[in-house]
Scaffold this motif. Structure first.
Motif, PDB file in Angstrom:
ATOM      1  N   VAL A   5      -1.182   0.604  -4.376  1.00 42.60           N
ATOM      2  CA  VAL A   5      -1.627  -0.195  -3.235  1.00 42.60           C
ATOM      3  C   VAL A   5      -3.149  -0.218  -3.270  1.00 42.60           C
ATOM      4  N   TYR A   6      -3.715  -1.426  -3.123  1.00 44.81           N
ATOM      5  CA  TYR A   6      -5.163  -1.589  -3.223  1.00 44.81           C
ATOM      6  C   TYR A   6      -5.745  -2.092  -1.905  1.00 44.81           C
ATOM      7  N   ALA A   7      -6.748  -1.384  -1.406  1.00 48.15           N
ATOM      8  CA  ALA A   7      -7.484  -1.799  -0.221  1.00 48.15           C
ATOM      9  C   ALA A   7      -8.911  -2.131  -0.642  1.00 48.15           C
ATOM     10  N   ARG A  15     -16.100  -2.116  -2.208  1.00 47.20           N
ATOM     11  CA  ARG A  15     -15.300  -0.919  -2.423  1.00 47.20           C
ATOM     12  C   ARG A  15     -13.863  -1.314  -2.759  1.00 47.20           C
ATOM     13  N   ILE A  16     -13.271  -0.579  -3.677  1.00 46.05           N
ATOM     14  CA  ILE A  16     -11.843  -0.699  -3.956  1.00 46.05           C
ATOM     15  C   ILE A  16     -11.241   0.688  -3.837  1.00 46.05           C
ATOM     16  N   TRP A  17     -10.154   0.794  -3.089  1.00 47.34           N
ATOM     17  CA  TRP A  17      -9.413   2.045  -2.992  1.00 47.34           C
ATOM     18  C   TRP A  17      -8.037   1.808  -3.600  1.00 47.34           C
ATOM     19  N   ALA A  18      -7.738   2.531  -4.654  1.00 48.72           N
ATOM     20  CA  ALA A  18      -6.469   2.371  -5.363  1.00 48.72           C
ATOM     21  C   ALA A  18      -5.576   3.569  -5.081  1.00 48.72           C
ATOM     22  N   MET A  19      -4.500   3.342  -4.347  1.00 53.78           N
ATOM     23  CA  MET A  19      -3.586   4.421  -4.026  1.00 53.78           C
ATOM     24  C   MET A  19      -2.463   4.463  -5.054  1.00 53.78           C
TER      25      MET A  19
END
Length: 296
Positions: free
Chosen positions: A268-270, A280-284
């Motif tokens: 999941v990417y925020a 910013r990219i947050w990769a879960m």
């Protein structure tokens, strides 16, 4: 056992999950906190429960104190965590478990600006007392006198804590949801077609990408800085997993992406976006934090 407050107590559940999730950044831990809060309520005698004038306030106080204790021990737990730790992402209620009817506990999670990934990441940088004081006062509108009773400090001290926390929160107006969705859609298209120049153009030169796998899935362990380096990394990811399908989804109330492999969510990417570019990219990637996206 009878409980004259039962309807009121049960109706507080959604509020408690919302509060605990914002304080802890983990839906799983929030659920545990609420369960423990109710256990403590029913550990009271019937006489003690009848003497509670405001059950909702009692439950909020107990839940907040449990969260405060957990936040105090979070540093030690994070030191044992493999790689970077990112708050657990939550889907839009309409998308929870892939169906139109919210399933427990999605119907108890309200998505607003205080649930955005960027917001939660800033909250995570605060001291436990700052975080609790800020969330209770600025998000849930508790008075500083009420906050003081919960955190065990004076109202003046709680006001200072919230003020200190507030300075960490970016106050500038961000892009609209439509603008965010357009940037994320363009990023998805460029990623799918492996158009590195387009990716570089969509990324801020000083952008940062962070992945959270908890050591349970392949992922880069340290943040990647620089738009060009991020673009090259994402091209490599696409090359290694050409069979992955990317879907546009709401992640923590904002446009994001979900990667699926054989109908199972694997990432999941925020995103955080400013001036038309991704900053910013947050990769879960941690499967334990993807339960709401994969169960059904």
């Amino acid at each position: 056992m009878t409980d004259p407050h039962l309807p009121t107590v049960i109706s507080e559940r959604r509020q408690l999950v919302n509060l605990a999730y914002r304080l802890l950044g983990s839906l799983a831990e929030a659920e545990d906190v609420v369960q423990e809060t109710y256990a403590r309520w029913y550990a009271l005698s019937e006489r003690q429960r009848r003497e509670v004038a405001a059950p909702g306030a009692w439950l909020t106080t107990v839940a907040s104190r449990i969260c405060l204790d957990l936040l105090g021990s979070a540093r030690a737990r994070r030191e044992r965590y493999v790689g970077e730790w990112i708050p657990e992402p939550v889907p839009d209620r309409s998308e929870w478990l892939g169906g139109p009817t919210p399933a427990d506990p999605a119907d108890r999670v309200t998505l607003d600006e205080s649930i955005g990934m960027a917001f939660l990441v800033v909250l995570d940088s605060m001291t436990p007392a700052e975080r609790v004081a800020f969330v209770l006062h600025d998000v849930f509108r508790y008075s500083f006198a009420e906050v003081a009773d919960i955190v065990g400090r004076t109202p003046a001290a709680c006001r200072q804590l919230a003020s200190s926390a507030r300075r960490r929160i970016r106050t500038s107006q961000g892009p609209s949801r439509t603008e965010r969705a357009e940037v994320v859609r363009d990023f998805k298209r460029a990623w799918e077609t492996r158009d590195i120049e387009a990716l570089i153009g969509l990324l801020d030169p000083q952008a940062t990408a962070t992945a959270d796998s908890g050591g349970l899935a392949p992922a880069f362990l340290r943040p990647i800085t620089g738009g060009e380096q991020i673009a090259r990394t994402w091209i490599e990811i696409a090359a290694r997993a050409p069979e992955v399908t990317l879907l546009e989804r709401t992640v923590n109330g904002q446009p994001g992406l979900v990667a699926q492999l054989a109908d199972a969510t694997v990432s999941v990417y925020a995103f955080d976006i400013a001036d038309g570019r991704i900053t910013r990219i947050w990769a879960m990637r941690n499967p334990e934090k993807l339960r709401p996206w994969t169960a059904g």
